[in-house]
Design a protein around this motif. Structure first.
Motif, PDB file in Angstrom:
ATOM      1  N   ALA A 221       0.820  -1.211   0.000  1.00  0.00           N
ATOM      2  CA  ALA A 221       0.000   0.000   0.000  1.00  0.00           C
ATOM      3  C   ALA A 221       0.854   1.262   0.000  1.00  0.00           C
ATOM      4  O   ALA A 221       0.598   2.202  -0.754  1.00  0.00           O
ATOM      5  CB  ALA A 221      -0.922  -0.011   1.216  1.00  0.00           C
ATOM      6  N   ARG A 222       1.859   1.310   0.879  1.00  0.00           N
ATOM      7  CA  ARG A 222       2.704   2.508   0.946  1.00  0.00           C
ATOM      8  C   ARG A 222       3.321   2.818  -0.405  1.00  0.00           C
ATOM      9  O   ARG A 222       3.321   3.967  -0.865  1.00  0.00           O
ATOM     10  CB  ARG A 222       3.817   2.313   1.980  1.00  0.00           C
ATOM     11  CG  ARG A 222       4.676   3.551   2.188  1.00  0.00           C
ATOM     12  CD  ARG A 222       5.992   3.229   2.850  1.00  0.00           C
ATOM     13  NE  ARG A 222       6.880   2.449   1.984  1.00  0.00           N
ATOM     14  CZ  ARG A 222       8.093   2.031   2.336  1.00  0.00           C
ATOM     15  NH1 ARG A 222       8.546   2.308   3.545  1.00  0.00           N
ATOM     16  NH2 ARG A 222       8.849   1.336   1.493  1.00  0.00           N
ATOM     17  N   ASN A 223       3.815   1.781  -1.071  1.00  0.00           N
ATOM     18  CA  ASN A 223       4.516   2.011  -2.327  1.00  0.00           C
ATOM     19  C   ASN A 223       3.574   2.340  -3.472  1.00  0.00           C
ATOM     20  O   ASN A 223       3.984   2.982  -4.438  1.00  0.00           O
ATOM     21  CB  ASN A 223       5.390   0.813  -2.661  1.00  0.00           C
ATOM     22  CG  ASN A 223       6.554   0.663  -1.698  1.00  0.00           C
ATOM     23  OD1 ASN A 223       6.768   1.508  -0.830  1.00  0.00           O
ATOM     24  ND2 ASN A 223       7.313  -0.417  -1.832  1.00  0.00           N
ATOM     25  N   ARG A 224       2.310   1.912  -3.398  1.00  0.00           N
ATOM     26  CA  ARG A 224       1.321   2.370  -4.384  1.00  0.00           C
ATOM     27  C   ARG A 224       1.173   3.886  -4.300  1.00  0.00           C
ATOM     28  O   ARG A 224       1.135   4.577  -5.328  1.00  0.00           O
ATOM     29  CB  ARG A 224      -0.034   1.712  -4.123  1.00  0.00           C
ATOM     30  CG  ARG A 224      -0.166   0.292  -4.567  1.00  0.00           C
ATOM     31  CD  ARG A 224      -0.327   0.168  -6.058  1.00  0.00           C
ATOM     32  NE  ARG A 224      -0.476  -1.244  -6.430  1.00  0.00           N
ATOM     33  CZ  ARG A 224      -0.321  -1.722  -7.666  1.00  0.00           C
ATOM     34  NH1 ARG A 224      -0.024  -0.890  -8.656  1.00  0.00           N
ATOM     35  NH2 ARG A 224      -0.461  -2.997  -7.907  1.00  0.00           N
ATOM     36  N   VAL A 225       1.069   4.396  -3.090  1.00  0.00           N
ATOM     37  CA  VAL A 225       0.927   5.840  -2.911  1.00  0.00           C
ATOM     38  C   VAL A 225       2.205   6.544  -3.358  1.00  0.00           C
ATOM     39  O   VAL A 225       2.161   7.549  -4.086  1.00  0.00           O
ATOM     40  CB  VAL A 225       0.596   6.175  -1.446  1.00  0.00           C
ATOM     41  CG1 VAL A 225       0.512   7.693  -1.254  1.00  0.00           C
ATOM     42  CG2 VAL A 225      -0.714   5.517  -1.021  1.00  0.00           C
ATOM     43  N   TRP A 226       3.340   6.033  -2.936  1.00  0.00           N
ATOM     44  CA  TRP A 226       4.614   6.642  -3.331  1.00  0.00           C
ATOM     45  C   TRP A 226       4.798   6.612  -4.845  1.00  0.00           C
ATOM     46  O   TRP A 226       5.308   7.565  -5.433  1.00  0.00           O
ATOM     47  CB  TRP A 226       5.769   5.910  -2.649  1.00  0.00           C
ATOM     48  CG  TRP A 226       6.023   6.338  -1.244  1.00  0.00           C
ATOM     49  CD1 TRP A 226       5.295   7.235  -0.499  1.00  0.00           C
ATOM     50  CD2 TRP A 226       7.088   5.899  -0.405  1.00  0.00           C
ATOM     51  NE1 TRP A 226       5.851   7.368   0.748  1.00  0.00           N
ATOM     52  CE2 TRP A 226       6.945   6.570   0.843  1.00  0.00           C
ATOM     53  CE3 TRP A 226       8.136   5.005  -0.578  1.00  0.00           C
ATOM     54  CZ2 TRP A 226       7.830   6.367   1.893  1.00  0.00           C
ATOM     55  CZ3 TRP A 226       9.013   4.798   0.483  1.00  0.00           C
ATOM     56  CH2 TRP A 226       8.863   5.475   1.697  1.00  0.00           C
ATOM     57  N   LEU A 227       4.408   5.509  -5.475  1.00  0.00           N
ATOM     58  CA  LEU A 227       4.538   5.389  -6.925  1.00  0.00           C
ATOM     59  C   LEU A 227       3.828   6.540  -7.619  1.00  0.00           C
ATOM     60  O   LEU A 227       4.376   7.182  -8.530  1.00  0.00           O
ATOM     61  CB  LEU A 227       3.952   4.042  -7.364  1.00  0.00           C
ATOM     62  CG  LEU A 227       3.954   3.719  -8.857  1.00  0.00           C
ATOM     63  CD1 LEU A 227       5.369   3.474  -9.353  1.00  0.00           C
ATOM     64  CD2 LEU A 227       3.081   2.488  -9.123  1.00  0.00           C
ATOM     65  N   ALA A 228       2.603   6.811  -7.182  1.00  0.00           N
ATOM     66  CA  ALA A 228       1.844   7.904  -7.776  1.00  0.00           C
ATOM     67  C   ALA A 228       2.456   9.253  -7.453  1.00  0.00           C
ATOM     68  O   ALA A 228       2.613  10.107  -8.334  1.00  0.00           O
ATOM     69  CB  ALA A 228       0.398   7.843  -7.288  1.00  0.00           C
ATOM     70  N   ARG A 229       2.810   9.455  -6.197  1.00  0.00           N
ATOM     71  CA  ARG A 229       3.355  10.754  -5.781  1.00  0.00           C
ATOM     72  C   ARG A 229       4.684  11.057  -6.460  1.00  0.00           C
ATOM     73  O   ARG A 229       4.988  12.226  -6.757  1.00  0.00           O
ATOM     74  CB  ARG A 229       3.528  10.788  -4.266  1.00  0.00           C
ATOM     75  CG  ARG A 229       2.215  10.797  -3.481  1.00  0.00           C
ATOM     76  CD  ARG A 229       2.473  10.802  -1.990  1.00  0.00           C
ATOM     77  NE  ARG A 229       3.215  11.994  -1.570  1.00  0.00           N
ATOM     78  CZ  ARG A 229       3.878  12.098  -0.428  1.00  0.00           C
ATOM     79  NH1 ARG A 229       3.906  11.077   0.420  1.00  0.00           N
ATOM     80  NH2 ARG A 229       4.528  13.207  -0.122  1.00  0.00           N
ATOM     81  N   ARG A 230       5.491  10.054  -6.711  1.00  0.00           N
ATOM     82  CA  ARG A 230       6.802  10.250  -7.330  1.00  0.00           C
ATOM     83  C   ARG A 230       6.731  10.457  -8.839  1.00  0.00           C
ATOM     84  O   ARG A 230       7.570  11.147  -9.410  1.00  0.00           O
ATOM     85  CB  ARG A 230       7.704   9.035  -7.057  1.00  0.00           C
ATOM     86  CG  ARG A 230       8.292   8.958  -5.674  1.00  0.00           C
ATOM     87  CD  ARG A 230       8.855   7.571  -5.383  1.00  0.00           C
ATOM     88  NE  ARG A 230       9.909   7.160  -6.299  1.00  0.00           N
ATOM     89  CZ  ARG A 230      11.223   7.274  -6.062  1.00  0.00           C
ATOM     90  NH1 ARG A 230      11.627   7.835  -4.928  1.00  0.00           N
ATOM     91  NH2 ARG A 230      12.114   6.848  -6.924  1.00  0.00           N
ATOM     92  N   ASN A 231       5.720   9.872  -9.496  1.00  0.00           N
ATOM     93  CA  ASN A 231       5.798   9.740 -10.950  1.00  0.00           C
ATOM     94  C   ASN A 231       4.673  10.352 -11.764  1.00  0.00           C
ATOM     95  O   ASN A 231       4.892  10.702 -12.924  1.00  0.00           O
ATOM     96  CB  ASN A 231       5.883   8.251 -11.319  1.00  0.00           C
ATOM     97  CG  ASN A 231       7.154   7.597 -10.837  1.00  0.00           C
ATOM     98  OD1 ASN A 231       8.223   7.768 -11.421  1.00  0.00           O
ATOM     99  ND2 ASN A 231       7.053   6.848  -9.747  1.00  0.00           N
ATOM    100  N   LEU A 232       3.465  10.460 -11.217  1.00  0.00           N
ATOM    101  CA  LEU A 232       2.324  10.855 -12.039  1.00  0.00           C
ATOM    102  C   LEU A 232       2.111  12.359 -12.055  1.00  0.00           C
ATOM    103  O   LEU A 232       2.402  13.051 -11.064  1.00  0.00           O
ATOM    104  CB  LEU A 232       1.053  10.172 -11.535  1.00  0.00           C
ATOM    105  CG  LEU A 232       0.965   8.667 -11.760  1.00  0.00           C
ATOM    106  CD1 LEU A 232      -0.343   8.136 -11.191  1.00  0.00           C
ATOM    107  CD2 LEU A 232       1.091   8.314 -13.234  1.00  0.00           C
ATOM    108  N   PRO A 233       1.581  12.903 -13.149  1.00  0.00           N
ATOM    109  CA  PRO A 233       1.129  14.296 -13.122  1.00  0.00           C
ATOM    110  C   PRO A 233       0.132  14.494 -11.989  1.00  0.00           C
ATOM    111  O   PRO A 233      -0.677  13.595 -11.684  1.00  0.00           O
ATOM    112  CB  PRO A 233       0.471  14.466 -14.496  1.00  0.00           C
ATOM    113  CG  PRO A 233       1.136  13.446 -15.370  1.00  0.00           C
ATOM    114  CD  PRO A 233       1.397  12.269 -14.471  1.00  0.00           C
ATOM    115  N   GLY A 234       0.163  15.661 -11.362  1.00  0.00           N
ATOM    116  CA  GLY A 234      -0.600  15.919 -10.147  1.00  0.00           C
ATOM    117  C   GLY A 234      -2.052  15.456 -10.174  1.00  0.00           C
ATOM    118  O   GLY A 234      -2.498  14.775  -9.235  1.00  0.00           O
TER     119      GLY A 234
END
Length: 297
Positions: A221-234
């Motif tokens: 779960a933590r890394n799903r959130v981090w994946l989005a926060r690190r890589n996706l447009p806002g």
């Protein structure tokens, strides 16, 4: 196999990283010997002991022993920093290559198709057990022997041109474990390259449950959130996280023992530093969408 110090004669040069904690000596030996049996390539192999000595390794394999477990992505990166070659290949310590021409064929595929920046083979159990569908990194699983573009990878056997790996920034070290293969795939797509599931190439790996790791649900779960926060447009960050939250709630609605640590990791993902940010950009989102999977699920 020709050693890195041997005569290359124009053969593909591959830096190979095998990561271990010394817990599977028989599997590790099998995997390393399957590498040493490779034909038509020049290999520079390092076995990284991630917080533990790897034990005896065959001749032709160097050892890097890390004093502590730095996590799977960081351990792979430490090994990659030591090996040379125009390609870099990562093989888990419980994986092996059944064919002695695997790397020759795989590097040949990348050489002939330069828009492929990352390759994952089909994975089979060495003892004939049914292969988990999660090893096929696409929504519509279909025939495992069918090749296709993909947007994540099973990390246990992955091949990249060295220049692509370096431009991606390597594996996502803060993740420690879980979903680093998705981020690496996205970072390859962001370079204008494709990620390829090669159903006609085979690696072997035991069919084991990833949830055997004690922190699996929290880090998932933590890394799903981090994946989005690190890589996706806002604007896509909450969309991606919400879609995966819904998936997990529906999947484990009757398993509070799984949802409790999952939501603990979810909260941690928002409250903690993901280790920097580098958006893949809207152009990459559009390319991934046209290729079959927008990064919202």
């Amino acid at each position: 196999m020709t050693s890195a110090a041997g005569t290359s004669s124009g053969l593909p040069r591959v830096g190979v990283v095998s990561l271990t904690q010394g817990r599977r000596p028989a599997d590790l030996d099998r995997g390393l010997r399957s590498l040493l049996a490779q034909e038509g390539v020049v290999l520079d192999i390092v076995c990284v002991g991630n917080g533990a000595a790897p034990g005896a390794v065959p001749d032709g394999v160097r050892v890097l022993e890390l004093p502590e477990n730095v996590g799977i992505p960081a351990g792979r990166n430490r090994g990659a920093a030591l090996v040379e070659g125009e390609f870099v290949f990562f093989l888990d310590d419980d994986a092996s290559l059944p064919s002695p021409t695997f790397l020759k064929e795989a590097t040949g595929m990348l050489g002939a198709t330069p828009d492929i920046g990352l390759l994952q083979p089909r994975v089979v159990d060495p003892d004939g057990a049914e292969a988990p569908t999660r090893w096929i990194p696409r929504l519509r699983k279909g025939d495992p022997a069918t090749s296709s573009d993909v947007f994540s990878v099973w990390e246990g056997a992955t091949l990249l041109p060295r220049a692509v790996f370096d431009a991606a920034g390597g594996w996502a070290e803060p993740f420690f474990y879980a979903h680093e293969g998705i981020e690496l795939a996205w970072r390859v797509w962001a370079q204008g390259k494709r990620v390829w599931y090669a159903g006609d190439l085979v690696a072997a790996h035991p069919a084991i449950d990833p949830a055997r790791h004690s922190q699996y649900y929290r880090l998932n779960a933590r890394n799903r959130v981090w994946l989005a926060r690190r890589n996706l447009p806002g604007p896509l960050v909450p969309v991606y996280v919400a879609s995966w939250t819904l998936v997990q709630v529906l999947r484990w609605a009757r398993r509070p023992d799984r949802l409790r640590p999952w939501f603990a990791g979810f909260r941690e993902g928002w409250a903690s530093d993901p280790g920097g940010r580098r958006s893949i950009g809207w152009r990459t989102v559009w390319r991934m969408t046209r290729a079959g999977r927008p990064p919202i699920l």
